[in-house]
Design an enzyme around this catalytic site. Sequence first.
Site, mmCIF file in Angstrom:
data_model
loop_
_atom_site.group_PDB
_atom_site.id
_atom_site.type_symbol
_atom_site.label_atom_id
_atom_site.label_comp_id
_atom_site.label_asym_id
_atom_site.label_seq_id
_atom_site.Cartn_x
_atom_site.Cartn_y
_atom_site.Cartn_z
ATOM 1 N N MET A 1 0.904 -1.263 -0.076
ATOM 2 C CA MET A 1 -0.266 0.052 0.196
ATOM 3 C C MET A 1 1.147 1.326 -0.044
ATOM 4 O O MET A 1 2.232 1.216 -0.452
ATOM 5 C CB MET A 1 -0.626 -0.536 1.308
ATOM 6 C CG MET A 1 -2.103 0.402 1.324
ATOM 7 S SD MET A 1 -3.320 0.141 -0.223
ATOM 8 C CE MET A 1 -4.886 1.479 -0.238
ATOM 9 N N CYS A 2 0.163 1.894 0.838
ATOM 10 C CA CYS A 2 1.961 3.123 0.741
ATOM 11 C C CYS A 2 1.447 4.831 -0.736
ATOM 12 O O CYS A 2 1.446 3.775 -1.518
ATOM 13 C CB CYS A 2 2.255 3.457 0.685
ATOM 14 S SG CYS A 2 2.961 2.631 2.904
ATOM 15 N N GLY A 3 0.909 5.815 -0.668
ATOM 16 C CA GLY A 3 0.793 6.237 -1.742
ATOM 17 C C GLY A 3 2.013 7.673 -1.384
ATOM 18 O O GLY A 3 2.266 7.918 -0.377
ATOM 19 N N ARG A 30 -4.804 5.643 0.397
ATOM 20 C CA ARG A 30 -3.532 4.349 0.298
ATOM 21 C C ARG A 30 -3.104 4.368 1.820
ATOM 22 O O ARG A 30 -1.664 3.846 1.647
ATOM 23 C CB ARG A 30 -2.087 4.900 -0.370
ATOM 24 C CG ARG A 30 -3.181 4.788 -2.359
ATOM 25 C CD ARG A 30 -2.501 5.500 -3.216
ATOM 26 N NE ARG A 30 -1.172 3.985 -2.869
ATOM 27 C CZ ARG A 30 -1.351 2.903 -3.757
ATOM 28 N NH1 ARG A 30 -2.252 2.693 -4.999
ATOM 29 N NH2 ARG A 30 -0.520 2.367 -3.383
ATOM 30 N N ASN A 172 2.174 9.212 2.051
ATOM 31 C CA ASN A 172 0.979 8.670 2.558
ATOM 32 C C ASN A 172 1.036 7.283 3.389
ATOM 33 O O ASN A 172 1.422 6.154 2.578
ATOM 34 C CB ASN A 172 -0.454 8.533 1.863
ATOM 35 C CG ASN A 172 -1.409 8.102 2.739
ATOM 36 O OD1 ASN A 172 -1.253 8.450 3.824
ATOM 37 N ND2 ASN A 172 -2.269 8.049 2.434
#
Length: 357
Positions: A1-3, A30, A172
Amino acid sequence: MCGLAGICDKSGALIPGEVIMKMMAVQRDRGNGLGAGYAGYGIYPEFADHYCFHMMYDSTEAKEACDIYFERNFRVDRNEPLPTQKTVGIDAGPILWRYFVTVDDRIIKQKDTTEQDYVVDAVMHINTAIDGAFVASSGKNMGVFKGVGFPEEIGHFYRLDEYEGHTWTAHNRFPTNTPGWWGGAHPFALLDFSIVHNGELSSYGINSRYVEQFGYHCTMGTDTEVVAYLFDKLMRKDGLTVEQACRALAAPLWSEIDRMDEADKAYYTALRRKYGSAMLNGPFAIVLGTSEGMIALSDRIKLRPLVAAESGSIVYVASEESSIREVCPDPDRVWTPRAGEAVVVRLDRVSRKAEVA
């Protein structure tokens, strides 16, 4: 995940901080509110020749100890709280402070070191020897703004709309293996290098042992921190170009090398042998910010998304195309970088200087 996201105007024109905030607000889903942050370049023109330390303190005792350290080891020209404002969603965090400092040439001569090595040593000392003190960033004319919250909340908290920079990166966070805490949010920075990362480095153990041989200390409890140190080691200390550094970190597979012509085969074989312990394994997409521009890179199989676009002199990268179109609805070009292919964005002044050289 993460953005993640990045934006760079190659002309050197300044971009308001609210632009990168809009790019990240689109990617809210995200993350999970346990970490977000930004790095801006060109944001302190009035102190362009100063190293700016953005600091996090767990206590007043930690701050007092660090105040003494800075006064004894640097010429401190400004020392003040980082501007913030009350923001819904942001709980009480650490004491946030910034110092604009220069280094006395006489100290550099006495210690027989370089100014940048001196600053790196200071960062490592603070992070390891002063309990409760953490360096968020330490470069010139740049700064990192990060904490626990969603990206738009962190941006509002740090009053990012009051800054302008030629390059911005942002993150993020959706932590999976490590806790969400202020120092563990992205970006991670050392001197002018800052890094944001989506993914997980299964090579963290060997990478961290490799950089520790050269005086770096990984203390933030996340795998991403080591990437900032790797770029500093390969580019600043070893003198690799950014393209060479990216090929060392995301090296071609041996099966690809076997199909190369003899010259390339010899080159990439040597690169992998010399920097085998620096190579990043695992799924990742990263954006590196520097004083000269921005670099985006994904792993060799592209297990994490990365999109790029350009419009005039501005180049965008992000985890999602929607993030780019939020601030640039009709870009001149949109593309998906290939696995292991670096997107290198240099400021025009840097490119012109290289051409002259």
